[in-house]
Scaffold this motif. Sequence first.
Motif, mmCIF file in Angstrom:
data_model
loop_
_atom_site.group_PDB
_atom_site.id
_atom_site.type_symbol
_atom_site.label_atom_id
_atom_site.label_comp_id
_atom_site.label_asym_id
_atom_site.label_seq_id
_atom_site.Cartn_x
_atom_site.Cartn_y
_atom_site.Cartn_z
ATOM 1 N N THR A 110 0.755 -1.181 -0.057
ATOM 2 C CA THR A 110 0.070 0.116 -0.117
ATOM 3 C C THR A 110 0.715 1.323 0.028
ATOM 4 N N LEU A 111 0.644 2.214 -0.851
ATOM 5 C CA LEU A 111 1.259 3.640 -0.979
ATOM 6 C C LEU A 111 0.922 4.296 0.252
ATOM 7 N N VAL A 112 1.593 4.893 0.980
ATOM 8 C CA VAL A 112 1.395 5.583 2.289
ATOM 9 C C VAL A 112 2.374 6.843 2.344
ATOM 10 N N GLY A 113 2.089 7.541 3.412
ATOM 11 C CA GLY A 113 3.152 8.727 3.611
ATOM 12 C C GLY A 113 2.366 9.928 3.832
ATOM 13 N N PHE A 114 3.153 10.930 4.438
ATOM 14 C CA PHE A 114 2.775 12.198 4.544
ATOM 15 C C PHE A 114 2.290 12.926 3.495
ATOM 16 N N ASP A 115 2.876 13.061 2.283
ATOM 17 C CA ASP A 115 2.440 13.654 1.081
ATOM 18 C C ASP A 115 1.406 13.105 0.500
ATOM 19 N N ILE A 116 1.256 11.560 0.581
ATOM 20 C CA ILE A 116 -0.001 10.831 0.052
ATOM 21 C C ILE A 116 -1.184 11.074 0.635
ATOM 22 N N GLU A 117 -0.893 11.021 1.986
ATOM 23 C CA GLU A 117 -2.336 11.289 2.732
ATOM 24 C C GLU A 117 -2.902 12.822 2.539
ATOM 25 N N LEU A 118 -1.700 13.748 2.595
ATOM 26 C CA LEU A 118 -2.234 15.140 2.354
ATOM 27 C C LEU A 118 -2.921 15.434 1.074
ATOM 28 N N ALA A 119 -2.116 14.806 0.167
ATOM 29 C CA ALA A 119 -2.663 14.718 -1.108
ATOM 30 C C ALA A 119 -4.015 14.315 -1.378
ATOM 31 N N GLN A 120 -4.331 13.215 -0.826
ATOM 32 C CA GLN A 120 -5.777 12.829 -0.709
ATOM 33 C C GLN A 120 -6.626 13.740 -0.058
ATOM 34 N N ALA A 121 -6.309 14.161 0.970
ATOM 35 C CA ALA A 121 -7.135 15.244 1.723
ATOM 36 C C ALA A 121 -7.424 16.306 0.736
ATOM 37 N N GLU A 144 -2.099 19.105 10.621
ATOM 38 C CA GLU A 144 -1.376 18.653 11.785
ATOM 39 C C GLU A 144 -1.477 17.271 12.165
ATOM 40 N N LYS A 145 -2.704 16.526 12.158
ATOM 41 C CA LYS A 145 -2.874 15.163 12.472
ATOM 42 C C LYS A 145 -2.055 14.300 11.518
ATOM 43 N N ILE A 146 -2.001 14.705 10.180
ATOM 44 C CA ILE A 146 -1.324 13.675 9.333
ATOM 45 C C ILE A 146 0.223 13.944 9.818
ATOM 46 N N ALA A 147 0.688 15.056 10.188
ATOM 47 C CA ALA A 147 2.219 15.423 10.442
ATOM 48 C C ALA A 147 2.271 14.378 11.709
ATOM 49 N N GLU A 148 1.633 14.593 12.720
ATOM 50 C CA GLU A 148 1.815 13.904 14.065
ATOM 51 C C GLU A 148 1.920 12.221 13.499
ATOM 52 N N LYS A 149 0.876 11.943 12.619
ATOM 53 C CA LYS A 149 0.830 10.458 12.360
ATOM 54 C C LYS A 149 2.510 9.974 11.839
ATOM 55 N N TYR A 150 3.076 10.492 11.278
ATOM 56 C CA TYR A 150 4.253 10.455 10.540
ATOM 57 C C TYR A 150 5.482 10.889 11.519
ATOM 58 N N GLY A 151 5.286 11.407 12.599
ATOM 59 C CA GLY A 151 6.262 12.121 13.395
ATOM 60 C C GLY A 151 6.987 13.225 12.896
ATOM 61 N N LEU A 152 6.269 13.982 12.131
ATOM 62 C CA LEU A 152 6.748 15.233 11.612
ATOM 63 C C LEU A 152 6.012 16.690 11.949
ATOM 64 N N GLN A 153 5.569 16.639 13.285
ATOM 65 C CA GLN A 153 4.833 17.751 13.593
ATOM 66 C C GLN A 153 5.742 18.819 13.901
ATOM 67 N N ASP A 154 6.766 18.500 14.163
ATOM 68 C CA ASP A 154 7.995 19.576 14.541
ATOM 69 C C ASP A 154 8.852 20.259 13.302
ATOM 70 N N VAL A 155 8.513 19.753 12.122
ATOM 71 C CA VAL A 155 9.050 20.151 10.885
ATOM 72 C C VAL A 155 8.205 20.533 9.678
ATOM 73 N N VAL A 156 6.698 20.415 10.116
ATOM 74 C CA VAL A 156 5.839 20.763 9.176
ATOM 75 C C VAL A 156 5.710 22.324 9.215
ATOM 76 N N ILE A 157 5.358 22.966 8.298
ATOM 77 C CA ILE A 157 5.111 24.531 8.223
ATOM 78 C C ILE A 157 3.840 24.624 7.888
ATOM 79 N N THR A 158 2.783 25.488 8.655
ATOM 80 C CA THR A 158 1.574 25.562 8.666
ATOM 81 C C THR A 158 1.122 27.067 8.420
ATOM 82 N N ASP A 159 1.998 27.983 8.583
ATOM 83 C CA ASP A 159 1.599 29.335 8.511
ATOM 84 C C ASP A 159 2.028 30.196 7.071
#
Length: 288
Positions: A27-38, A233-248
């Motif tokens: 199964t293809l997974v990952g931060f970018d894949i889930e965010l793109a799906q959203a 933020e939810k997807i970032a936390e799922k992949y341990g990327l919450q402290d490097v994701v940029i949301t602003d």
Amino acid sequence: MKKLLAILCSLVLLIGTVAMFSGCGKTLVGFDIELAQAVADKIGIKLECVEIDWNTKEAELENHSIDMAWNGFTYTQERDEGYTNDNGVQIGGLDFSAFYMENKQVAVVKKENAEKYSTIEAMKSAESFVAEEGSAGYTTIEDVFGKKPTGIKKQLDVFTEVSAGTSEIGVIDAVMAGYYITSETGAYHDSLAVVEIEGVEVEYYAIGFREGSNLPAAFNNILAGLVADGTVEKIAEKYGLQDVVITDRFGTYDENYTYPTDGDYKALLDSGKMVLGYTVFAPMAYFG
């Protein structure tokens, strides 16, 4: 940089990842894949992911084989404005979304060589380097070490090249190095080491689109909405990327935003899908 690597050390693939795309039992997974799906869900279209040669991503966009290059794509002014490749061919500029993640290039060496290659001067003495063709790592080797690296098709293959001793030093994204090496659960945690490259600046990931596309502005508003409702933020936390994701950087979400009725945005609606170009690159896009 130490803080960034410490953050990435916490990367963990959670059990029960939602299935996105399946093939050959994977199964293809990952931060970018889930965010793109959203994003696709918000537009009301399907997401189709196509594995591409990252070195030809500009051509893939230009000939409409894909709608976007969305896979830990490092923004550079050169990529934005256009450049000439090694064969003297002019590569047209791209348009980009706002930045959504912080990254940096790091060196990968065998664990027993970590001390040997602890400085830039020591690294310059190495005889062989490897990086994905067309990647920021490839450019870093040329610019920082003044060497011509072996170019490979997938950034993931840097690990096997260095592990086998085919190349002494590989240069890859810190986000990827954190997942595979720095993390205690990483596949190469016991055999490889990450070494900082002094003076290399922080980079930023963005989504790449065709030049002149009307998708960047539309996607920025959609992504701003996904920040506002907590999805990013939810997807970032799922992949341990919450402290490097940029949301602003996407701006303030406008619920009354008028989406285009022509150009690439209309093409997505007419086709009922958006085609994303990627390469295998955990934790952004990989088979789980």
